[in-house]
Design a protein around this motif. Structure first.
Motif, PDB file in Angstrom:
ATOM      1  N   THR A  41       0.919  -0.991   0.216  1.00  0.00           N
ATOM      2  CA  THR A  41      -0.210   0.233  -0.042  1.00  0.00           C
ATOM      3  C   THR A  41       1.023   1.067  -0.352  1.00  0.00           C
ATOM      4  OG1 THR A  41      -0.446  -0.225   2.281  1.00  0.00           O
ATOM      5  CG2 THR A  41      -1.433  -0.917   1.215  1.00  0.00           C
ATOM      6  N   TYR A  42       0.554   2.711  -0.704  1.00  0.00           N
ATOM      7  CA  TYR A  42       0.872   3.805  -0.722  1.00  0.00           C
ATOM      8  C   TYR A  42      -0.108   5.114  -0.253  1.00  0.00           C
ATOM      9  CZ  TYR A  42       3.578   7.546  -1.347  1.00  0.00           C
ATOM     10  OH  TYR A  42       4.295   8.694  -2.019  1.00  0.00           O
ATOM     11  N   SER A  67       3.123   7.706   3.232  1.00  0.00           N
ATOM     12  CA  SER A  67       3.647   6.443   3.841  1.00  0.00           C
ATOM     13  C   SER A  67       2.822   5.167   3.513  1.00  0.00           C
ATOM     14  CB  SER A  67       3.050   6.720   5.351  1.00  0.00           C
ATOM     15  OG  SER A  67       2.187   6.299   5.314  1.00  0.00           O
ATOM     16  N   SER A  85       2.986   0.275   3.198  1.00  0.00           N
ATOM     17  CA  SER A  85       3.192  -1.335   3.726  1.00  0.00           C
ATOM     18  C   SER A  85       3.728  -1.950   2.541  1.00  0.00           C
ATOM     19  CB  SER A  85       2.082  -1.750   4.501  1.00  0.00           C
ATOM     20  OG  SER A  85       1.416  -2.188   3.685  1.00  0.00           O
ATOM     21  N   PRO A  87       3.165  -8.476   6.637  1.00  0.00           N
ATOM     22  CA  PRO A  87       3.557  -7.554   6.574  1.00  0.00           C
ATOM     23  C   PRO A  87       4.347  -6.204   7.407  1.00  0.00           C
ATOM     24  CG  PRO A  87       1.433  -7.596   7.568  1.00  0.00           C
ATOM     25  CD  PRO A  87       2.083  -9.252   7.394  1.00  0.00           C
ATOM     26  N   LEU A  88       4.400  -4.899   6.198  1.00  0.00           N
ATOM     27  CA  LEU A  88       5.402  -3.939   7.951  1.00  0.00           C
ATOM     28  C   LEU A  88       5.510  -2.794   7.255  1.00  0.00           C
ATOM     29  CD1 LEU A  88       9.147  -5.162   7.853  1.00  0.00           C
ATOM     30  CD2 LEU A  88       7.348  -5.340   9.784  1.00  0.00           C
ATOM     31  N   PRO A  89       4.721  -1.565   7.731  1.00  0.00           N
ATOM     32  CA  PRO A  89       4.410  -0.519   7.392  1.00  0.00           C
ATOM     33  C   PRO A  89       6.022   0.672   7.452  1.00  0.00           C
ATOM     34  CG  PRO A  89       4.353  -1.416  10.052  1.00  0.00           C
ATOM     35  CD  PRO A  89       4.267  -2.405   9.468  1.00  0.00           C
ATOM     36  N   ASP A 133       6.913   4.226   7.238  1.00  0.00           N
ATOM     37  CA  ASP A 133       6.136   6.387   7.403  1.00  0.00           C
ATOM     38  C   ASP A 133       6.913   7.023   6.307  1.00  0.00           C
ATOM     39  OD1 ASP A 133       8.680   6.489   8.593  1.00  0.00           O
ATOM     40  OD2 ASP A 133       8.207   6.700  10.194  1.00  0.00           O
ATOM     41  N   THR A 141      15.125  -2.239   7.398  1.00  0.00           N
ATOM     42  CA  THR A 141      14.236  -2.418   9.067  1.00  0.00           C
ATOM     43  C   THR A 141      15.667  -2.544  10.092  1.00  0.00           C
ATOM     44  OG1 THR A 141      14.885  -4.807   9.148  1.00  0.00           O
ATOM     45  CG2 THR A 141      12.644  -3.909   7.836  1.00  0.00           C
ATOM     46  N   ARG A 143      11.164  -2.163  12.501  1.00  0.00           N
ATOM     47  CA  ARG A 143      10.116  -1.371  11.682  1.00  0.00           C
ATOM     48  C   ARG A 143      10.990  -1.042  10.291  1.00  0.00           C
ATOM     49  NH1 ARG A 143      12.750   3.592  12.846  1.00  0.00           N
ATOM     50  NH2 ARG A 143      14.048   3.485  14.248  1.00  0.00           N
TER      51      ARG A 143
END
Length: 67
Positions: free
Chosen positions: A7-8, A14, A16, A24-26, A28, A50, A58
């Motif tokens: 997603t964006y 921001s 994921s 999944p990892l978000p 920012d 990460t 994150r």
């Protein structure tokens, strides 16, 4: 490490990513800006960095994966 953009949001910069195992990892705006990107589309392969482990993990850097 490689992942796939999932997603964006251009408004918040921001979104994921999905790791290759489906986790999944978000990320920012700071991680997005660190990679120097202008736009990201779901499905694009990305390179990420990460920090942290477990539930504290994150994304700190996201950019396009180049071959």
């Amino acid at each position: 490490m490689q992942a796939t953009a999932f997603t964006y949001s251009p408004d918040s910069r921001s979104g994921s990513v999905l790791l290759d195992d489906g986790t999944p990892l978000p990320f920012d705006a700071g991680a997005f800006d660190a990679g120097g990107l202008r736009l990201l589309r779901p499905g694009q392969r990305v390179r990420i960095e990460t920090a942290g482990e477990g539930t504290e993990r994150r994304v700190t850097f996201v950019t396009l994966q180049t071959f």
